[in-house]
Structure formats: structure tokens, C-alpha cells
Design an enzyme around this catalytic site. Structure first.
Site, short mmCIF file in Angstrom:
data_model
loop_
_atom_site.label_atom_id
_atom_site.label_comp_id
_atom_site.label_asym_id
_atom_site.label_seq_id
_atom_site.Cartn_x
_atom_site.Cartn_y
_atom_site.Cartn_z
N SER A 142 -0.52 4.58 4.04
CA SER A 142 0.34 4.08 2.97
C SER A 142 1.52 5.04 2.83
O SER A 142 1.47 6.16 3.34
CB SER A 142 -0.48 4.07 1.68
OG SER A 142 0.34 3.97 0.55
N TYR A 155 -6.22 8.22 -4.16
CA TYR A 155 -5.67 7.34 -3.11
C TYR A 155 -4.83 8.17 -2.13
O TYR A 155 -5.05 8.13 -0.92
CB TYR A 155 -4.83 6.25 -3.76
CG TYR A 155 -4.34 5.18 -2.82
CD1 TYR A 155 -5.23 4.29 -2.21
CD2 TYR A 155 -2.98 5.05 -2.52
CE1 TYR A 155 -4.77 3.30 -1.35
CE2 TYR A 155 -2.53 4.06 -1.66
CZ TYR A 155 -3.42 3.19 -1.08
OH TYR A 155 -2.98 2.21 -0.21
N SER A 158 -7.01 10.53 -0.12
CA SER A 158 -7.79 9.86 0.92
C SER A 158 -6.91 9.49 2.11
O SER A 158 -7.34 9.55 3.27
CB SER A 158 -8.49 8.61 0.37
OG SER A 158 -7.55 7.61 0.03
P1 NDP Z 1 -7.03 -6.04 -0.38
O1 NDP Z 1 -7.65 -5.58 -1.65
O2 NDP Z 1 -6.42 -7.40 -0.32
O3 NDP Z 1 -8.06 -5.88 0.82
C1 NDP Z 1 -8.89 -4.78 0.91
C2 NDP Z 1 -9.95 -5.04 1.95
O4 NDP Z 1 -10.80 -3.89 2.03
C3 NDP Z 1 -10.83 -6.23 1.61
O5 NDP Z 1 -11.07 -6.99 2.77
C4 NDP Z 1 -12.12 -5.60 1.11
O6 NDP Z 1 -13.22 -6.44 1.46
C5 NDP Z 1 -12.16 -4.32 1.95
N1 NDP Z 1 -13.03 -3.32 1.36
C6 NDP Z 1 -12.95 -2.72 0.15
N2 NDP Z 1 -14.00 -1.89 -0.03
C7 NDP Z 1 -14.75 -1.98 1.10
C8 NDP Z 1 -15.97 -1.39 1.53
N3 NDP Z 1 -16.64 -0.53 0.77
N4 NDP Z 1 -16.45 -1.73 2.75
C9 NDP Z 1 -15.79 -2.60 3.54
N5 NDP Z 1 -14.64 -3.19 3.20
C10 NDP Z 1 -14.13 -2.88 1.98
O7 NDP Z 1 -5.94 -4.94 -0.07
P2 NDP Z 1 -4.86 -4.74 1.11
O8 NDP Z 1 -4.99 -5.78 2.12
O9 NDP Z 1 -3.57 -4.51 0.47
O10 NDP Z 1 -5.36 -3.34 1.67
C11 NDP Z 1 -5.63 -3.10 3.04
C12 NDP Z 1 -5.23 -1.67 3.37
O11 NDP Z 1 -3.83 -1.54 3.24
C13 NDP Z 1 -5.85 -0.61 2.45
O12 NDP Z 1 -6.29 0.47 3.21
C14 NDP Z 1 -4.69 -0.22 1.55
O13 NDP Z 1 -4.81 1.10 1.08
C15 NDP Z 1 -3.53 -0.37 2.52
N6 NDP Z 1 -2.22 -0.50 1.88
C16 NDP Z 1 -1.97 -1.54 1.03
C17 NDP Z 1 -0.75 -1.63 0.40
C18 NDP Z 1 -0.43 -2.73 -0.55
O14 NDP Z 1 0.53 -2.60 -1.34
N7 NDP Z 1 -1.17 -3.82 -0.53
C19 NDP Z 1 0.30 -0.62 0.63
C20 NDP Z 1 -0.08 0.41 1.54
C21 NDP Z 1 -1.30 0.47 2.14
P3 NDP Z 1 -14.57 -6.63 0.62
O15 NDP Z 1 -14.23 -6.52 -0.83
O16 NDP Z 1 -15.03 -7.98 1.06
O17 NDP Z 1 -15.48 -5.54 1.10
#
Ligand code: NDP
Length: 272
Positions: A142, A155, A158
Site C-alpha cells: 500500500s 496497517y 504490517s
Molecule cells: P477487501 O476487504 O475487499 O478484500 C480483502 C480480502 O482479504 C478478502 O477477500 C478477504 O476474504 C481477505 N481476508 C481478510 N482476512 C483474511 C484472512 N484471515 N485469511 C484469508 N483471507 C482474508 O479489500 P481489498 O481488496 O481492498 O484489499 C486487498 C489488499 O489490497 C489488502 O492487502 C489491502 O491492504 C490492499 N490495499 C487496498 C487498498 C484499498 O484502498 N482498497 C489500498 C492499498 C492496498 P475473507 O473475508 O473471505 O477471508
């Protein structure tokens, strides 16, 4: 751009939503065999069925990335279904919103467990296969992994930890042809702010930002694919990321001030 994902096996964590889901659909449409991991089994099942109905190839495994044995099962699923792994994308992640003064320590542990340890476990089990294919190990970090984002200590920490891990794996594998990339999306419309943890560990349940003005997960997926094709080390996406990366080198205190100003203007910001 060359389509390097055609006929490649791509494992994606966090594939049930947002950026991970978009990567699964976009990469399957580019000819990749996608292997989906996340906790929500029904969503993965439906996504895999949709990809197959569109002529793609997909496998899935219900995975909690905080559990090493789940991550091993995800990697085993990929190898069993498709015979190896070409790309691992450590994308599963959660966010938070609280200042360090207030935050419960459990929240910081949770952030590290999902974002950092999830990346450690999946990378560890996938590494021999990625070395064999001279493939790509990708971490979705990020802009908060480039400079500390106020209200997001756990965040940012990590994501910085992910970078330290991945950078070291890159150096260790310098003679083995492994590509390691840290990708840094800016704000992207997704569920991440709704599920973000507040000071007491409860989910925020709302977004403090205008999701409609952000990048789309599909745009992020395509930029990450280009980064993989070019075997980039760092994949920056837009002005926020590029400017942060560049200005930090010469004027880090200016970045401090800009980050403070921008984040303090969010509605209900925990600092003013
Ligand atoms: P979402 O919340 O839409 O998706 C997050 C995903 O992570 C889900 O599929 C969720 O699935 C999964 N997840 C969460 N906890 C767990 C776990 N314990 N085990 C397995 N899977 C897990 O967020 P984004 O798509 O935005 O995020 C994806 C990545 O992008 C993250 O790493 C985030 O930090 C990064 N990011 C996002 C930004 C944004 O503005 N959206 C900006 C910069 C980086 P489930 O709940 O089914 O387990």
C-alpha cells in the site's frame, strides 16, 4: 504488453472480494489458471464456477491466512490441481482506523497476523515451486507501506514488514531467477474500509472516503499484471504512490505534513 500470465498458475489470497477477486477474473480472462484463497468458501466457490463458466480454469481452497496449515493446504491445492505455481500474490489483508494512543494491542496483533504472517506462511510454502518455475512472488502492500499513515499504525507496520520480508527473499534468491515485487495501490474502491478494525477491534462498518472517486480493483489488477510482465521490484500505481515514493527521498518531513493534513480531514478522523 506481452501476456505473461497465459497458461500460468497464479495463486491469489484474499480472492473473495475487491482487488483479489478482480485479479482472479482479469487473470483468468488472460489465460491464467487461478487458485483462490480466502475464508469465505461460498464466495470462492461461486467465483471459481463463474470463471469456469466463462471458459477459464480455477481451483479454490478455504484459507485463513493467519493459520500456517491453511496456507499449506492452499499451496497444495494449486500443485495438485495444476502441477506447480508460477505466481503467488499475497493480497489478503485488513486495515484499521485508530490512533496509537487509543488502539487495543490486540488490533495490532490481528493486523500483523493477517497482513504479515499470512504473507510469510504462503511465501514459505510456495517458495520451492516459485523457484522451480523462476516465477513471481508478489505482495500487495500500500502507499501506507511506503510512508507511515496516521491512524493506521498496525496497517503501515504490517506493510513495512511485508516489504522487509519480500526484499530479503529477493536478495536471497538473486541467483535463482525468482522475481519478487511489492505492489502499492493507492485508495481503491473495495470492502477494506468497511471491515477495518477500530480502536476496540470492532469493524468500522462504513467508509470515511468517497469510494466512487478511487481506482477500481480491475485497474489495480491490470497494473499488477504489467508489473509482473516487466518483472518490476516495486509497482506504484498513481500519483499518490509515485509522489510519496519520490518526495520521501528528499523531503520526508513534507510527506509527514501532507499525510497528516489529508488524513485529519477525513470525517470522524481520530486526530485533528
Ligand atoms: P477487501 O476487504 O475487499 O478484500 C480483502 C480480502 O482479504 C478478502 O477477500 C478477504 O476474504 C481477505 N481476508 C481478510 N482476512 C483474511 C484472512 N484471515 N485469511 C484469508 N483471507 C482474508 O479489500 P481489498 O481488496 O481492498 O484489499 C486487498 C489488499 O489490497 C489488502 O492487502 C489491502 O491492504 C490492499 N490495499 C487496498 C487498498 C484499498 O484502498 N482498497 C489500498 C492499498 C492496498 P475473507 O473475508 O473471505 O477471508
Amino acid at each position: 504488453m506481452k501476456n505473461v500470465l497465459n497458461n500460468k498458475t497464479v495463486v491469489i489470497t484474499g480472492a473473495s472480494s475487491g482487488i483479489g477477486e478482480a485479479m482472479a477474473k482479469v487473470y483468468a480472462s488472460m489465460g491464467a489458471r487461478v487458485v483462490l484463497g480466502a475464508r469465505s468458501k461460498e464466495k470462492l466457490q461461486a467465483l471459481a464456477a463463474e470463471i469456469e463458466a466463462n471458459g477459464g480454469k480455477a481451483a479454490y481452497c478455504a484459507t485463513d491466512v493467519t493459520q500456517a496449515e491453511d496456507c499449506k493446504r492452499l499451496i497444495d491445492t494449486a500443485v495438485k490441481a495444476f502441477g506447480g505455481i508460477d505466481v503467488l500474490i499475497c493480497n489478503a489483508g485488513i486495515s484499521m482506523r485508530a490512533i496509537f494512543d487509543d488502539v487495543d494491542l490486540e488490533v495490532l496483533h490481528r493486523l500483523m497476523d493477517v497482513n504479515f504472517w499470512g504473507t510469510v506462511y504462503c511465501s514459505k510454502y510456495a517458495l520451492p515451486y516459485l523457484q522451480a518455475s523462476r516465477g513471481s512472488l508478489v505482495g500487495i502492500s500500500s502507499v501506507a507501506g511506503i510512508h507511515g499513515l496516521p491512524g493506521r499504525t498496525g496497517y503501515s507496520a504490517s506493510k513495512f514488514a511485508m516489504t522487509g520480508l519480500l526484499e530479503t527473499i529477493r536478495v536471497e534468491n538473486i541467483k535463482k531467477g525468482l522475481h519478487v515485487m511489492v505492489a502499492c495501490p493507492g485508495f481503491t474502491a473495495s470492502n477494506v474500509r468497511f471491515s477495518a478494525l477500530t480502536a476496540d477491534g470492532s469493524q468500522q462498518g462504513a467508509t470515511p472516503r468517497e469510494e466512487g472517486k478511487m481506482m477500481t480493483p480491475e485497474e489495480v489488477a491490470r497494473i499488477v499484471a504489467k508489473g509482473i510482465a516487466r518483472r518490476k521490484r516495486l509497482c506504484l500505481m498513481e500519483i499518490e504512490g509515485r509522489a510519496t515514493h519520490f518526495v520521501k527521498k528528499f523531503a520526508p518531513a513534507l510527506v509527514d505534513k501532507l499525510f497528516y493534513m489529508v488524513m485529519s480531514r477525513e470525517p470522524d478522523s481520530p486526530f485533528k
